[in-house]
Design a protein around this motif. Structure first.
Motif, PDB file in Angstrom:
ATOM      1  N   UNK A   1      34.749  51.092  36.861  1.00 39.94           N
ATOM      2  CA  UNK A   1      36.148  50.707  37.016  1.00 39.94           C
ATOM      3  C   UNK A   1      36.506  50.533  38.505  1.00 39.94           C
TER       4      UNK A   1
ATOM      5  N   UNK B   1      34.328  47.453  40.002  1.00 44.24           N
ATOM      6  CA  UNK B   1      34.240  46.189  39.270  1.00 44.24           C
ATOM      7  C   UNK B   1      34.519  44.968  40.149  1.00 44.24           C
ATOM      8  N   UNK B   2      35.618  45.036  40.914  1.00 38.19           N
ATOM      9  CA  UNK B   2      35.994  43.877  41.728  1.00 38.19           C
ATOM     10  C   UNK B   2      34.914  43.567  42.756  1.00 38.19           C
TER      11      UNK B   2
ATOM     12  N   UNK C   1      30.687  32.655  38.551  1.00 37.90           N
ATOM     13  CA  UNK C   1      31.853  33.511  38.322  1.00 37.90           C
ATOM     14  C   UNK C   1      32.712  33.041  37.155  1.00 37.90           C
TER      15      UNK C   1
ATOM     16  N   UNK D   1      39.068  26.753  35.523  1.00 38.35           N
ATOM     17  CA  UNK D   1      37.669  27.129  35.642  1.00 38.35           C
ATOM     18  C   UNK D   1      37.235  27.131  37.114  1.00 38.35           C
TER      19      UNK D   1
ATOM     20  N   UNK E   1      39.355  30.003  39.083  1.00 43.15           N
ATOM     21  CA  UNK E   1      39.477  31.344  38.519  1.00 43.15           C
ATOM     22  C   UNK E   1      39.148  32.447  39.523  1.00 43.15           C
ATOM     23  N   UNK E   2      38.012  32.289  40.221  1.00 45.49           N
ATOM     24  CA  UNK E   2      37.583  33.333  41.146  1.00 45.49           C
ATOM     25  C   UNK E   2      38.601  33.532  42.264  1.00 45.49           C
TER      26      UNK E   2
ATOM     27  N   UNK F   1      41.745  35.196  40.948  1.00 44.19           N
ATOM     28  CA  UNK F   1      41.547  36.612  40.632  1.00 44.19           C
ATOM     29  C   UNK F   1      41.446  37.441  41.908  1.00 44.19           C
ATOM     30  N   UNK F   2      40.859  36.860  42.943  1.00 40.13           N
ATOM     31  CA  UNK F   2      40.743  37.586  44.209  1.00 40.13           C
ATOM     32  C   UNK F   2      42.096  37.853  44.844  1.00 40.13           C
TER      33      UNK F   2
ATOM     34  N   UNK G   1      44.637  38.781  43.335  1.00 39.35           N
ATOM     35  CA  UNK G   1      45.301  39.876  42.623  1.00 39.35           C
ATOM     36  C   UNK G   1      45.064  41.189  43.373  1.00 39.35           C
TER      37      UNK G   1
ATOM     38  N   UNK H   1      43.850  44.497  44.404  1.00 47.70           N
ATOM     39  CA  UNK H   1      42.626  45.170  43.945  1.00 47.70           C
ATOM     40  C   UNK H   1      42.888  46.306  42.949  1.00 47.70           C
TER      41      UNK H   1
ATOM     42  N   UNK I   1      42.983  44.846  39.612  1.00 49.90           N
ATOM     43  CA  UNK I   1      41.838  44.025  39.222  1.00 49.90           C
ATOM     44  C   UNK I   1      41.040  44.636  38.070  1.00 49.90           C
ATOM     45  N   UNK I   2      40.802  45.943  38.168  1.00 52.87           N
ATOM     46  CA  UNK I   2      39.926  46.576  37.178  1.00 52.87           C
ATOM     47  C   UNK I   2      40.508  46.514  35.774  1.00 52.87           C
ATOM     48  N   UNK I   3      41.814  46.243  35.693  1.00 51.13           N
ATOM     49  CA  UNK I   3      42.444  46.211  34.373  1.00 51.13           C
ATOM     50  C   UNK I   3      42.432  44.841  33.728  1.00 51.13           C
ATOM     51  N   UNK I   4      41.819  43.855  34.357  1.00 53.00           N
ATOM     52  CA  UNK I   4      41.647  42.576  33.667  1.00 53.00           C
ATOM     53  C   UNK I   4      40.896  42.833  32.367  1.00 53.00           C
TER      54      UNK I   4
END
Lengths: 281, 281, 281, 281
Positions: free
Chosen positions: A119, A122-123, A134, B119, B122-123, B126-127, B129, B131, B134-137
């Motif tokens: 957890x 992960x990032x 990715x 597509x 996405x990376x 997400x970056x 977001x 941190x 992030x782990x809760x995606x």
């Protein structure tokens, strides 16, 4: 935390190994003897090589023991090489995209184990994945991250080196976060020709993993067993827990090593996770 | 590509709006009239405020029209505020973690629309977001990324500004990638007290979104309709397509605006995506 | 072969008993201690009385321990009376229509156990069901047949007599077929006001079934337990296996008896299956 | 109310017909043009002949258009004979045991249509089924009842006569109940060698059903179509709605008739439901 098995050899109906064998994988899904959990009921998957382009997969969130479709497919699909996996989640969602095997081109990958502190990491670990790989993250498991890291590090050219670097990176990242015993892993990998079976853990005390001993010896040891008499020299099973209780039939894959089942002679190599530059350099 | 609705007002059984209304959301799942797709059968979800801690959710990968459990829950759960969503995937997996609403603390979020070129981006998105988020995606949708971006930009303090920045970042990122018409979005958001309904698209031609007009007028317009006579002044429905065909009952939410349903008087504000510094600055 | 529980008393969130109690039903789905099977992972169901018309039900084919929706519902639905059931199939399909509870009007029914030789007797037993109730057979379990037989024999007027006749008919039919030990059954039944808990088997050696002892004694026995101090005199739990290990908290329901939890004082009656004419006649 | 197709001919990957053909069955699941419903999203099934003992089946309650496993299996299973079915329920539960095909020994059966007033007649029709076949009722559809009635009437010896008697009994029973237009049915049947395609309705206005015309003519008509040039003389497709829009490629199966695709020459026979004694006697 999961059980898996792989077959490489003469074409067989998958049910021979999944359902018709004593203490086969489906039985292990309900009554695991050596796993961290006795029940592996959080979905399953099989991947096989046969007709059509590249390997096929069937994933389901149902427990393997009760899935009617799995029983049907296993009874009617014949293949010379397959991997099967039953899942006990360590927390991530029970969904098909979290079921093993994972696939990339001709490659299939299964993992039993856990990344401690995933957890938190992960990032960071996902960022280390090749940006081109990715967007294809489908699920949320640590296993898929390991697989995509290995692809990033050249899995298709040098699988052992790539997995060593993937695990090495996880361990390195864990160290930075002060996480101990980061990796617990027994892993299976195939390109449809060869089969790799990895056994490793940071703490040096890994989940069990066994390979069937050579068919020739087995036939001689048990001349009255018709099932074993049908075995050919190239047939090989790798599995988290021995099927049945036949003396002489199973050899434990050693700690920190990888068994490679391949045409021309299997081999066992040491498995040494490392970062970037090989440890031996 | 999805349909959604929200209710804010007197406590009702959810079935009143989901099943017992002409052209309700469940009917829209099978026969959408104004959507990009007529069928929205790739899972659904409802989120509601009521007993227990924070909002509740029910997600399913079954089509909404055939899900027995949804029918049961809708007939037995009473709530003053709920959001419901039927999904037509634009490619990402049909799995519960991709079903709306998404939740964070007391907040629920639904989205109808699409991020063009997701597509590719996405990376990068997400970056951006936080941190810690992030782990809760859990899933793999563009919608969840928008929600977590908005959380990153202060959704819990200033929801409109946060969503403006989230969409603004997506548009900015799309421009860098040469992607046109990046965002198509009708979105619903709630904290259990207020309800926000956003309508926006980069090209200025957004998916439909309607709000029920005020209850007082409706009762006067249709003095013989017992259902409408039960409406109270604070009752408000927001929905992708009008329920029924009652003259005077629905008002389209304007392009590039957000309706805020709240105690003390609803309001409609312009919705202007931007990066970092507010456009008005 | 299944585990079940029921609550009757002050309104509670279902999670209080399903998830937050030591060795609660969800834990029993994974680690049953007293059942014929340790794993009850072939679907589950809950039925409760609350808002809306009649009792509500939620059924799922997923294992109870991993179902996200169950966790949500349990945390957000408050009810003074509910029944929950985790299933281990004895062979019939894992599908929602085979999940308990079964419902008819205001009545809910759950069953743990098995009818021996059901395959042989299925047609004969189904034929004994009131033709008007026949078309509503949704699933394929022996449990649903018992429930519809009891409805045929007047469940809604005299539940104990009706269940006695239903079980009596099964035993009589089994005798004709030379089947021994036909019935193994712990059963729960409710009309939303009263709760019946039956314990019976042909061989006189029934599955376990326990009821919580009276709240007053429990509070006195354990003055320092805040959870127990919140218990009211009317609160009662019935369950296949005791929750937790509190001395004095649980009383086994005797062989061949039925406990009736009801306003004005609970009672325990003998349970004597018979055909047509009551045994006492 | 359902769409189906069958292939008999050279071995093909199922995806060739299910996914890679214009307006293939999976497209028909989402956009049926000639069906009573445009959406057939209440589960699906395929049955095929190949490796292993007897025919294999894969059933799912997911809509066919979104099922990842179906796409996998279709792309990796090669077969000379298969039936596929997408379902739109007329009210019975969406569950695997209600998905077609139904199987008995080497036989597979699919049905598109409906038995009017089935709810009223269900008990009477089930009672007419051979008691030895009764215990194997897995689902709750009218289709399964028709299949088991046909098995009762000798399907394995004389399939056309058996289906005529099954449909005849349904019509006779309906007459007694005053139900009009009892049967609406297009049905597919196979034993792995031959393929039967029935088209019939009591009212004489049946659901559409088409068969591909002979491969020889098709190749001559379209000399530049590489796909058609690969067709062999024995290849035959039967389907609810034509795949693609190729002139000359499809012939409607006449009202009240059955097409038999078989080695040595196909034939079309009249289909005349009757009770007990053949109409021709």
């Amino acid at each position: 935390m999961c059980r898996w098995m792989a077959w490489s050899g003469q074409p067989v109906l998958m049910e021979e190994l999944l359902f018709k064998t004593q203490h086969g994988l489906i039985d292990q899904s309900l009554h695991s003897r050596m796993g961290a959990e006795t029940t592996n009921g959080d979905g399953f998957g099989v991947g096989w090589y046969g007709a059509g382009e590249g390997p096929a997969m069937y994933h389901s969130v149902a427990p393997a023991w009760g899935d009617t479709n799995l029983r049907e497919l296993a009874a009617h699909i014949e293949t010379p090489l397959f991997l099967a996996h039953v899942r006990a989640t360590s927390g991530t969602a029970v969904q098909q995209t979290n079921c093993h095997p994972f696939r990339h081109g001709r490659w299939l990958f299964v993992h039993n184990g856990v990344v401690a502190g995933f957890h938190q990491m992960r990032r960071e670990l996902m960022l280390a994945v090749d940006p081109d790989l990715f967007a294809d993250f489908h699920g949320s498991t640590d296993s898929e991250v390991i697989f995509r890291l290995a692809l990033t590090f050249g899995l298709e050219e040098d699988p052992v080196e790539a997995i060593e670097r993937a695990i090495g990176l996880v361990e390195e990242t864990a160290r930075k976060h002060g996480i101990e015993n980061a990796v617990q892993a027994s892993m299976g990998l195939s390109d449809g020709v060869r089969l790799w079976a990895f056994r490793y853990s940071t703490e040096g005390h890994s989940r069990t993993l066994f390979a069937s001993t050579d068919a020739h010896s087995l036939r001689q040891l048990h001349p009255d067993n018709p099932r074993l008499q049908r075995l050919r020299d190239e047939d090989r099973v790798v599995v988290s827990e021995p099927l049945g209780e036949l003396p002489g039939a199973w050899a434990e894959i050693p700690e920190a090593s990888v068994l490679i089942v391949q045409p021309g002679g299997d081999e066992t190599l040491p498995f040494r996770p490392h970062v970037e530059v090989p440890v031996s350099a």
